[in-house]
Design a protein around this motif. Structure first.
Motif, PDB file in Angstrom:
ATOM      1  N   MET A 160       0.853  -0.945  -0.010  1.00 20.10           N
ATOM      2  CA  MET A 160      -0.053  -0.060  -0.081  1.00 20.10           C
ATOM      3  C   MET A 160       0.720   1.256  -0.204  1.00 20.10           C
ATOM      4  N   PHE A 167      -0.329   9.875  -3.029  1.00 19.54           N
ATOM      5  CA  PHE A 167      -1.622   9.893  -2.311  1.00 19.54           C
ATOM      6  C   PHE A 167      -2.464  10.900  -2.851  1.00 19.54           C
ATOM      7  N   SER A 168      -3.838  10.585  -2.710  1.00 18.17           N
ATOM      8  CA  SER A 168      -4.836  11.715  -3.186  1.00 18.17           C
ATOM      9  C   SER A 168      -4.767  12.808  -2.245  1.00 18.17           C
ATOM     10  N   THR A 184      -7.337  13.954  -0.519  1.00 20.75           N
ATOM     11  CA  THR A 184      -8.144  13.573   0.671  1.00 20.75           C
ATOM     12  C   THR A 184      -7.384  12.516   1.640  1.00 20.75           C
ATOM     13  N   TRP A 185      -6.139  12.573   1.459  1.00 22.43           N
ATOM     14  CA  TRP A 185      -5.605  11.256   2.115  1.00 22.43           C
ATOM     15  C   TRP A 185      -5.692  11.503   3.566  1.00 22.43           C
ATOM     16  N   GLY A 244      -9.236   9.860   4.449  1.00 24.41           N
ATOM     17  CA  GLY A 244      -9.001   8.631   4.375  1.00 24.41           C
ATOM     18  C   GLY A 244      -8.537   7.742   5.450  1.00 24.41           C
ATOM     19  N   LEU A 245      -7.363   8.432   5.963  1.00 23.85           N
ATOM     20  CA  LEU A 245      -6.562   7.648   7.013  1.00 23.85           C
ATOM     21  C   LEU A 245      -7.615   7.895   8.301  1.00 23.85           C
ATOM     22  N   THR A 278      -9.857   5.160   8.312  1.00 19.58           N
ATOM     23  CA  THR A 278      -9.314   3.814   8.561  1.00 19.58           C
ATOM     24  C   THR A 278      -9.125   3.669  10.227  1.00 19.58           C
ATOM     25  N   PHE A 334     -10.643   0.773  12.263  1.00 17.52           N
ATOM     26  CA  PHE A 334      -9.925  -0.359  12.956  1.00 17.52           C
ATOM     27  C   PHE A 334     -10.235  -0.132  14.574  1.00 17.52           C
ATOM     28  N   ALA A 390      -7.909  -2.803   7.851  1.00 17.40           N
ATOM     29  CA  ALA A 390      -7.448  -1.556   7.929  1.00 17.40           C
ATOM     30  C   ALA A 390      -6.364  -1.025   6.807  1.00 17.40           C
ATOM     31  N   ILE A 391      -5.295  -1.986   6.648  1.00 17.35           N
ATOM     32  CA  ILE A 391      -4.153  -1.630   5.661  1.00 17.35           C
ATOM     33  C   ILE A 391      -5.091  -1.251   4.309  1.00 17.35           C
ATOM     34  N   LEU A 394      -8.081  -0.854   3.508  1.00 16.76           N
ATOM     35  CA  LEU A 394      -9.004   0.237   3.673  1.00 16.76           C
ATOM     36  C   LEU A 394      -8.098   1.750   3.509  1.00 16.76           C
ATOM     37  N   ALA A 395      -6.977   1.628   4.000  1.00 16.67           N
ATOM     38  CA  ALA A 395      -6.060   2.970   4.027  1.00 16.67           C
ATOM     39  C   ALA A 395      -5.719   3.000   2.611  1.00 16.67           C
ATOM     40  N   GLY A 396      -5.516   1.828   1.887  1.00 16.13           N
ATOM     41  CA  GLY A 396      -4.770   1.808   0.630  1.00 16.13           C
ATOM     42  C   GLY A 396      -5.896   2.350  -0.268  1.00 16.13           C
ATOM     43  N   LEU A 447      -8.624   4.165   0.204  1.00 16.84           N
ATOM     44  CA  LEU A 447      -9.002   5.490   0.374  1.00 16.84           C
ATOM     45  C   LEU A 447      -7.968   6.670   0.152  1.00 16.84           C
ATOM     46  N   THR A 448      -6.758   6.428   0.291  1.00 19.01           N
ATOM     47  CA  THR A 448      -5.602   7.371   0.168  1.00 19.01           C
ATOM     48  C   THR A 448      -5.004   7.311  -1.280  1.00 19.01           C
ATOM     49  N   GLY A 471      -6.069  -2.911  -2.738  1.00 22.53           N
ATOM     50  CA  GLY A 471      -6.604  -2.614  -1.372  1.00 22.53           C
ATOM     51  C   GLY A 471      -8.154  -3.300  -1.182  1.00 22.53           C
TER      52      GLY A 471
END
Lengths: 164, 103
Positions: A20, A85-86, A88-89, A92-93, A96, A100, B16-17, B19-21, B23-24, B34
């Motif tokens: 990722m 990265f976009s 809006t990262w 997104g983070l 996430t 989690f 979560a990994i 999802l992070a990939g 989304l970002t 992802g």
């Protein structure tokens, strides 16, 4: 926690994180193949031999190759000049981390988490085949239809359009 | 043996990994990878619950994972075909540059 589980968990998490975060898409594809392999190890460790080997066959064998081909066909192997990265990262983070945290809280507070496994289970391929041909025959047929439709659809979508 | 919580936490972290990939990252192929990781996290949960469950002889978890793997393979094929079609049309695979429907 046992040593094999710790090794498998570290392998999966490291490979998935690398997939990722790496800039080069080919490196990402290779890292995700390692992550799929680690998951196959986890299935084997959980006495699900058939699923573990199916995972290697389908994911490491087919899906990873498919991803590499898509990278080649879209010239994604060239490292991008701009950010990977976009814009809006941050959101997104944030989402996430929230997801989690929720999942981890549920797992830690669940009474099921403290279960100990049943004694060694032996599942032979014959049992799985019997179940597929008797109890699960309708889902099997539906999956066959779905795969046929998906493959024909994928070919039609990716086919070069005729010049008018 | 590791308690069930170990597998569930590993699966949640893998989800979560992924999802992070999804989304970002900007590249559509990484977004698809992802999504595949999230599907695999769900499969790990199924296998763990099957192994630690009360009645492993019923094979329910294994059957669910086999069908989920088949559906995920179909999803990957269609998704990558869509990415190739989008690349041919827009000459990019970055999801934030494919914004013709944006208001």
């Amino acid at each position: 926690m046992t040593l094999p589980f710790a090794i498998i968990a570290v392998l999966i998490v490291a490979a998935a994180s690398a997939a990722m975060t790496l800039r080069n898409l080919v490196h990402s594809a290779l890292a995700v193949a390692v992550a799929f392999g680690g998951l196959a190890l986890a299935y084997l460790y959980l006495d699900a031999q058939f699923v573990g080997l199916a995972q290697i066959l389908v994911y490491v064998g087919a899906v990873a190759i498919l991803i590499v081909f898509a990278v080649l066909l879209t010239r994604g192997g060239e490292a991008p000049e701009k950010s990977i990265f976009s814009a809006t990262w941050f959101w997104g983070l944030l989402i996430t981390v929230a997801v989690f945290a929720t999942l981890a809280w549920c797992v830690m507070h669940s009474f099921a988490s403290k279960r100990e496994p049943a004694d060694k289970v032996e599942v032979t391929v014959k049992q799985i085949g019997d179940a597929l041909m008797t109890k699960f025959v309708l889902p099997l047929e539906v999956i066959g239809l779905l795969l046929t439709a998906a493959l024909i659809g994928a070919v039609i979508i990716a086919m070069r359009e005729e010049k008018k | 043996m590791t308690p069930l919580a170990g597998y569930l936490l590993l699966s949640a972290f893998l989800f979560a990994i992924g999802l992070a990939g999804a989304l970002t990252r900007r590249n559509a192929i990484i977004v698809l990878i992802g999504i595949e990781l999230m599907l695999n996290a769900a499969n790990l949960n199924f296998i763990a619950f099957w192994r630690y469950g009360a009645n492993p002889e019923a094979l329910t978890g294994i059957m669910f994972v086999i069908f989920a793997i088949a559906v995920a393979a179909a999803e990957a094929a269609v998704g990558l075909a869509l990415i190739i079609a989008i690349y041919r049309h827009y000459k990019t695979t970055n999801v934030d540059e494919v914004n013709i429907l944006k208001g």
